[in-house]
Design an enzyme around this catalytic site. Structure first.
Site, short mmCIF file in Angstrom:
data_model
loop_
_atom_site.label_atom_id
_atom_site.label_comp_id
_atom_site.label_asym_id
_atom_site.label_seq_id
_atom_site.Cartn_x
_atom_site.Cartn_y
_atom_site.Cartn_z
N LYS A 54 0.82 -1.22 0.00
CA LYS A 54 0.00 0.00 0.00
C LYS A 54 0.85 1.26 0.00
O LYS A 54 0.45 2.27 -0.57
CB LYS A 54 -0.95 0.01 1.19
CG LYS A 54 -0.31 -0.18 2.55
CD LYS A 54 -0.31 -1.63 2.97
CE LYS A 54 0.67 -1.87 4.08
NZ LYS A 54 0.60 -3.19 4.65
N GLU A 91 -5.54 -6.16 -4.32
CA GLU A 91 -6.59 -6.45 -3.33
C GLU A 91 -6.01 -6.53 -1.91
O GLU A 91 -6.62 -6.08 -0.94
CB GLU A 91 -7.25 -7.79 -3.69
CG GLU A 91 -8.43 -8.15 -2.83
CD GLU A 91 -9.57 -7.15 -2.96
OE1 GLU A 91 -10.28 -7.17 -3.95
OE2 GLU A 91 -9.72 -6.34 -2.02
N VAL A 94 -5.14 -3.33 0.83
CA VAL A 94 -6.07 -2.63 1.72
C VAL A 94 -6.92 -3.64 2.49
O VAL A 94 -7.59 -4.48 1.88
CB VAL A 94 -7.00 -1.68 0.92
CG1 VAL A 94 -7.94 -0.94 1.86
CG2 VAL A 94 -6.19 -0.69 0.10
N ILE A 132 -10.13 -8.68 3.43
CA ILE A 132 -11.46 -8.20 2.98
C ILE A 132 -11.37 -7.81 1.51
O ILE A 132 -10.53 -7.00 1.14
CB ILE A 132 -11.90 -6.96 3.79
CG1 ILE A 132 -11.87 -7.22 5.30
CG2 ILE A 132 -13.28 -6.49 3.34
CD1 ILE A 132 -12.16 -5.98 6.15
N GLY A 191 2.77 -11.20 13.24
CA GLY A 191 2.91 -10.83 11.82
C GLY A 191 1.89 -9.80 11.37
O GLY A 191 1.65 -9.63 10.18
N ASP A 200 0.15 3.84 7.83
CA ASP A 200 -0.33 2.64 7.12
C ASP A 200 -1.83 2.78 6.77
O ASP A 200 -2.23 2.53 5.62
CB ASP A 200 -0.09 1.40 8.00
CG ASP A 200 -0.63 0.13 7.36
OD1 ASP A 200 0.00 -0.35 6.41
OD2 ASP A 200 -1.69 -0.34 7.78
N LYS A 223 -3.77 3.23 2.96
CA LYS A 223 -4.91 2.44 2.51
C LYS A 223 -6.11 3.33 2.15
O LYS A 223 -6.77 3.10 1.14
CB LYS A 223 -5.29 1.44 3.60
CG LYS A 223 -4.21 0.38 3.81
CD LYS A 223 -4.41 -0.37 5.10
CE LYS A 223 -3.34 -1.42 5.32
NZ LYS A 223 -3.36 -2.00 6.67
N GLY A 272 -2.12 -10.34 8.80
CA GLY A 272 -1.79 -11.75 9.08
C GLY A 272 -1.53 -12.50 7.79
O GLY A 272 -1.96 -12.08 6.71
N1 HSE Z 1 0.44 -3.60 9.41
C1 HSE Z 1 -0.82 -3.75 8.74
C2 HSE Z 1 -1.92 -3.78 9.79
C3 HSE Z 1 -0.82 -5.04 7.97
O1 HSE Z 1 -1.62 -3.87 10.98
O2 HSE Z 1 -3.08 -3.64 9.44
C4 HSE Z 1 -1.75 -5.05 6.83
O3 HSE Z 1 -1.55 -4.02 5.93
#
Ligand code: HSE
Length: 442
Positions: free
Chosen positions: A105, A129, A132, A136, A187, A201, A205, A302
């Site tokens: 992203k 896909e 974001v 989903i 993760g 982040d 998105k 994840g």
């Molecule tokens: N670091 C991001 C989150 C992972 O925690 O949503 C997915 O983009």
């Protein structure tokens, strides 16, 4: 049956998940899509470590060129993260006529314009896909399921790490650092978790979703971003008394020919569906003129949830290669209006505000604050003043208490001017806490 060969660049948490699905569900994917997808090569910088999904020796590449120069590989899956390296990779892959699938992203939000224009020119598809909201399928929903709609607003919880942290902290009283460490181990967090915590982040998105929804490129520097790093538990509990739950919300809405794109901690009415989204889950609400309000919910981070979205793009592109669908009809680009979106400046936001002043408990304070609010045309909806005295900092020598004011819809510009005046008049002793409130009044 047509066979489509795939190469993956980057073999981390998501890469392992993608390989696992491609290998273990090969037959299912073949039955569902009518195409055989073959994971031909994977490139990562270091093969000398343990992997959750070990590959066959002949799938391991020792250079990027092994993938880029392999004419049998039609789809490159970029799962490296960061910006500079994947940007060069995208440019090279497009030059070599390879379609691309990515979960990146940051790259698309910050360099998407260059990438999509070049891809469009060359008839290359970019699947994103997984970029974001993890698992989903919101990108496909916007491009296909909701294509009949003019979108007015799209908003939601787009960062799993911060939602996980806020949920654990406020439901179980755990401390910020230990929850963050756990999110990293699971993760969920970015390689650099400050991008999660400081809102970047989620901003990447929502910038992508704003482009898809409103049909133009977003200049990422115009996105307003605040993270959760300065959130005080006192505000969570005071907000709760007013009937609100705190979430890191990402919002994009269109009005008067402009698009407002912002990410910040936000109080939502506790009965709002997004207020009930907990843990690593993400949720996105979309308001379309035909469909009305829709909500999409699922795991936002994840290995396998994100890999699920990556594989959906691989299959989608593989099907169109196999069917020989004319590239000229592909809607690769985000800018179906063929323009740059005009982004609303923060000063021009209109919303409701929760403001917490730290004031001495003496006669006339509330009147002074109210006078400044009246001057700037800010209407007060509710007030809470606590008798409980706050612990003093080293520099303070008189008793201070929290004074919370909830406003009706006001302009950001007026709020900032009023706070500046209140702070300059020495009415308040500490920096004012400002939390925006999303509710139906708007
Ligand atoms: N670091 C991001 C989150 C992972 O925690 O949503 C997915 O983009």
């Amino acid at each position: 049956m047509k066979q489509i060969n795939v190469g993956i660049v980057g073999y981390g948490v998501v890469g392992n998940g993608v390989a696992k699905i491609l290998e273990e569900k090969k037959e299912l994917l073949r039955k569902k899509s009518g195409v055989e997808i073959n994971l031909k090569k994977v490139f990562t910088r270091n093969w000398n470590k343990q992997f959750a999904f070990p590959l066959k020796e002949n799938q391991k590449a020792n250079s990027l060129e092994e993938l880029l120069n392999d004419e049998d590989i039609q789809i490159i899956v970029e799962l490296t993260g960061g910006i500079d390296f994947p940007y060069r990779l995208f440019m090279d892959a497009i030059d070599k006529n390879k379609h691309i699938v990515t979960a990146n992203k940051a790259l698309l939000a910050e360099k998407g314009k260059d990438i999509f224009l070049k891809a469009e020119e060359k008839g290359i598809r970019i699947g994103f896909e997984a970029a974001v909201a993890g698992g989903i399928p919101i990108i496909r929903a916007l491009r296909e399921g909701l294509v009949a709609n003019k979108i007015g607003k799209i908003y939601g919880i787009l960062n799993g790490t911060t939602n996980y942290i806020l949920t654990e902290m406020f439901k179980k009283g755990r401390d910020f650092k230990s929850v963050l460490k756990e999110a990293q181990e699971l993760g969920y967090a970015e390689a650099d978790p400050t991008l999660d915590i400081n809102g970047t982040d989620a901003a990447h998105k929502i910038a992508i979703l704003a482009s898809l929804s409103f049909g133009g490129f977003v200049d990422f520097s115009g996105v307003y971003i605040e993270g959760i790093e300065d959130i005080d538990t006192l505000d969570i509990s005071l907000g709760r008394e007013l009937g609100y739950t705190l979430k890191l919300l990402a919002i994009a809405k269109s009005h008067n020919g402009e698009v407002e794109v912002r990410v910040h901690p936000t109080f939502l009415p506790s009965e709002h569906p997004l207020a009930k989204v907990d843990g690593v889950f993400n949720a996105v609400m979309v308001e379309g003129d035909s469909v009305g309000e829709t909500m999409f919910y699922g795991k936002g981070a994840g290995s396998l949830p994100t890999a699920s979205s990556v594989v959906s793009d691989i299959v989608d592109i593989a099907k169109s290669i196999a069917l020989g669908v004319g590239r000229e009809i592909e809607i690769t680009s985000m800018n179906w209006e063929h323009k740059d979106l005009s982004i609303t400046k923060a000063d021009d936001f209109y919303t409701r505000y929760y403001l917490r002043f730290t004031v001495p408990d003496v006669t006339g304070i509330l009147a002074k604050v109210a006078a400044v609010f009246a001057k700037y045309n800010i209407s007060i909806a509710a007030v809470i003043q606590k008798e409980k005295v706050l612990s003093l900092t080293e520099k303070e020598n008189d008793k201070v208490v929290p004074l919370v004011i909830l406003t009706h819809t006001a302009s950001e510009n007026n709020i900032q001017k009023a706070i500046k005046e209140i702070e300059e008049q020495n009415i308040t002793r500490r920096k004012t806490v400002i939390i925006r409130v999303e509710d139906e009044e708007q």
